[in-house]
Design a protein around this motif. Structure first.
Motif, mmCIF file in Angstrom:
data_model
loop_
_atom_site.group_PDB
_atom_site.id
_atom_site.type_symbol
_atom_site.label_atom_id
_atom_site.label_comp_id
_atom_site.label_asym_id
_atom_site.label_seq_id
_atom_site.Cartn_x
_atom_site.Cartn_y
_atom_site.Cartn_z
ATOM 1 N N LYS A 171 0.819 -1.223 0.000
ATOM 2 C CA LYS A 171 0.000 0.000 0.000
ATOM 3 C C LYS A 171 0.851 1.270 0.000
ATOM 4 N N GLU A 207 -2.815 6.799 7.391
ATOM 5 C CA GLU A 207 -4.075 6.981 6.661
ATOM 6 C C GLU A 207 -4.565 5.705 5.965
ATOM 7 N N ALA A 208 -3.678 5.011 5.255
ATOM 8 C CA ALA A 208 -4.122 3.920 4.381
ATOM 9 C C ALA A 208 -3.899 2.523 4.944
ATOM 10 N N TRP A 238 -2.934 1.709 8.683
ATOM 11 C CA TRP A 238 -3.513 1.589 10.019
ATOM 12 C C TRP A 238 -4.878 2.251 10.128
ATOM 13 N N LYS A 239 -5.154 3.251 9.299
ATOM 14 C CA LYS A 239 -6.446 3.963 9.253
ATOM 15 C C LYS A 239 -6.792 4.592 10.600
ATOM 16 N N LEU A 296 -5.625 11.132 9.139
ATOM 17 C CA LEU A 296 -5.718 11.660 7.780
ATOM 18 C C LEU A 296 -4.485 12.483 7.433
ATOM 19 N N GLU A 346 -16.623 8.245 10.430
ATOM 20 C CA GLU A 346 -15.254 7.910 10.064
ATOM 21 C C GLU A 346 -14.311 8.117 11.248
ATOM 22 N N MET A 383 -12.038 5.482 13.510
ATOM 23 C CA MET A 383 -10.609 5.686 13.765
ATOM 24 C C MET A 383 -10.304 5.498 15.248
ATOM 25 N N THR A 405 -10.227 1.861 15.979
ATOM 26 C CA THR A 405 -9.045 1.229 15.377
ATOM 27 C C THR A 405 -7.785 1.561 16.153
#
Length: 467
Positions: free
Chosen positions: A195, A397-398, A400-401, A404, A428, A432, A435
């Motif tokens: 990624k 961002e991509a 572990w999310k 931003l 969103e 986060m 997560t």
């Protein structure tokens, strides 16, 4: 020729020489690795000589002392920073790095300070350790004095991985500029980096100036690492086992002993500007914390835009920034935000992030700041500046999310407000938070007494003491 490992002192059996890269956030984590090893080792048998520049030593050790407060088996020794008499800093860190590298690369420079420590301790050095940025010099030094060498990578394992694979990446994409459209290609030919895009990797590999001192230093590092007796990573295995296991298959004795900011408890620092007292008066998850570390600084236009965005959002904010940068704020910003915001020259970041009032962290995506944010379970909005910042931002961002990257990579009023809304008011942002809480639990298991990081510290000490 005298054997370097002759035990001249009946008490001390192992003398470890440690060389720091004295810039940015490198010195403190390396010293924390050594502090942890020193605490685990028998103090009357193992001694650590820590080499760095005078300015770095004054920052890391108690003022006027070269001994560590908690670990008397650590002593600091000065290495010349390369600055000529009368040198006046122009505020360009790359210039000072270049001067230092030229100084330590002089024939015999590192060996001379090593011999000074040997004479002081009374025992020959049995192992060389040091920041991976100095790998090509430490490899030669260890070979010359015939002792093992341990290389310590201070940022995250993903940035380490792309540097290890520099030649493979250059073979794929070249070094003469990226063809249009290829900057979006993923590094899917490298384990665990599927990624990560070409445009996310640090400058100096296939983009930017590949002939800069830092680029050359890191390329030389990638070429000599196979000769290291061990590699010490400041991350933990669980953050990305695919990357860590791949590194283990390529290099000898890879020990992930971090995250260091969590494994080694930070020294308690004074809340000089009463940041925590101010946060106590705010609602939970309502405050925006802003800090860009000790090196990165947004442009004047971006400082202006960020200030506009904070004011437009109506959110409370705590901003750590130097006083001289306030001239870039919009007219009347300071007066109109006396109640809403607090701007200080410095903040106790770990304690601030851990405070329940903080809901989001605007950052530069420095690796240690990201780890501190994970530990505090605070989502991030990031603006990358240099080094591994872009790569770290992509992970946040991509992969572990948990945050931003500000759209377009620069601050504008509208983009910052939009990012704040997404994290603080949308589903969103709630996702986060969940997560990042799960990721924190993963990290906490790694640093538990029976976790992988503590096990790796003990294995690293065993290897160092085998010599």
């Amino acid at each position: 020729m005298e054997d370097r490992n002759t035990n001249v002192n009946a008490k001390i059996t192992h003398h470890i020489a440690v060389y720091a890269f004295p810039f940015g956030s490198h010195g403190s984590p390396l010293l924390n690795i050594i502090r942890r090893l020193a605490a685990l080792a028998p103090r009357n048998k193992v001694h650590f000589s820590f080499f760095s520049t005078p300015n770095s030593i004054n920052t890391l050790f108690p003022k006027g002392s070269k001994f560590d407060v908690d670990c008397p088996n650590i002593k600091a020794y000065e290495v010349w920073d390369g600055k000529p008499v009368g040198y006046v800093s122009k505020g360009n860190p790359l210039e000072e790095i270049d001067l230092f590298l030229k100084a330590v690369a002089r024939p015999g420079a590192l060996k001379k300070v090593l011999e000074e420590a040997e004479e002081n301790v009374g025992v020959k050095v049995s192992c060389v350790m040091g920041d991976a940025f100095l790998s090509y010099l430490l490899c030669d030094l260890a070979l010359e004095v015939k002792v093992p060498w341990v290389s310590c990578w201070i940022p995250g394992e993903h940035s380490f991985c792309v540097h290890v694979y520099t030649d493979a990446i250059r073979q794929r994409f070249g070094t003469q500029g990226i063809e249009e459209g290829r900057e979006e290609e993923n590094l899917d030919f490298l384990p665990g980096l599927n990624k990560i895009r070409v445009k996310d990797i640090p400058d100096g590999i296939v983009t930017g100036n590949i002939d800069s001192p830092i680029s050359q230093l890191l390329h030389k590092m990638s070429q000599v690492l196979p000769y290291a007796s061990a590699i010490c990573l400041s991350s933990c295995e669980e953050l990305d086992p695919i990357v860590t296991n791949d590194l283990k298959s390529k290099l000898s004795n890879v020990f992930a002993v971090g995250p260091l900011s969590l494994v080694v408890a930070p020294s308690k620092v004074a809340d000089t500007y009463n940041c925590l007292g101010w946060l106590d008066q705010q609602r939970p998850n309502s405050v925006v914390y802003v800090s860009f570390g000790s090196v990165a600084t947004p442009t004047p236009n971006e400082l202006f835009a960020l200030a506009e965005a904070l004011q437009a959002s109506g959110l409370k904010f705590l901003w750590s920034m130097k006083d001289h940068l306030k001239v870039h704020f919009p007219n009347g910003f300071l007066e109109s935000n006396k109640e809403n915001g607090m701007i200080v020259p410095w903040a106790p970041q770990v304690d601030v992030l851990a405070h329940g009032a903080v809901g989001v962290f605007i950052t530069h995506f420095g690796y240690h700041s990201i780890i501190e944010s994970i530990a505090a379970e605070v989502p991030m909005i990031g603006r990358p500046f240099l080094g591994d910042h872009k790569l770290n931002g992509r992970l946040v961002e991509a992969v572990w999310k948990i945050g931003l990257k500000v759209e377009g990579g620069v601050f504008t009023k509208n983009k910052v407000v939009k990012s704040l809304d997404r994290i603080l008011w949308c589903d969103e942002g709630k996702k986060m938070k969940e997560t990042i809480k799960n990721l924190n639990n993963v990290v906490r298991k790694a640093i538990a007494p029976d976790g992988s990081s503590n096990k790796n510290f003990k294995l690293l000490l065993e290897l160092v003491m085998k010599t």
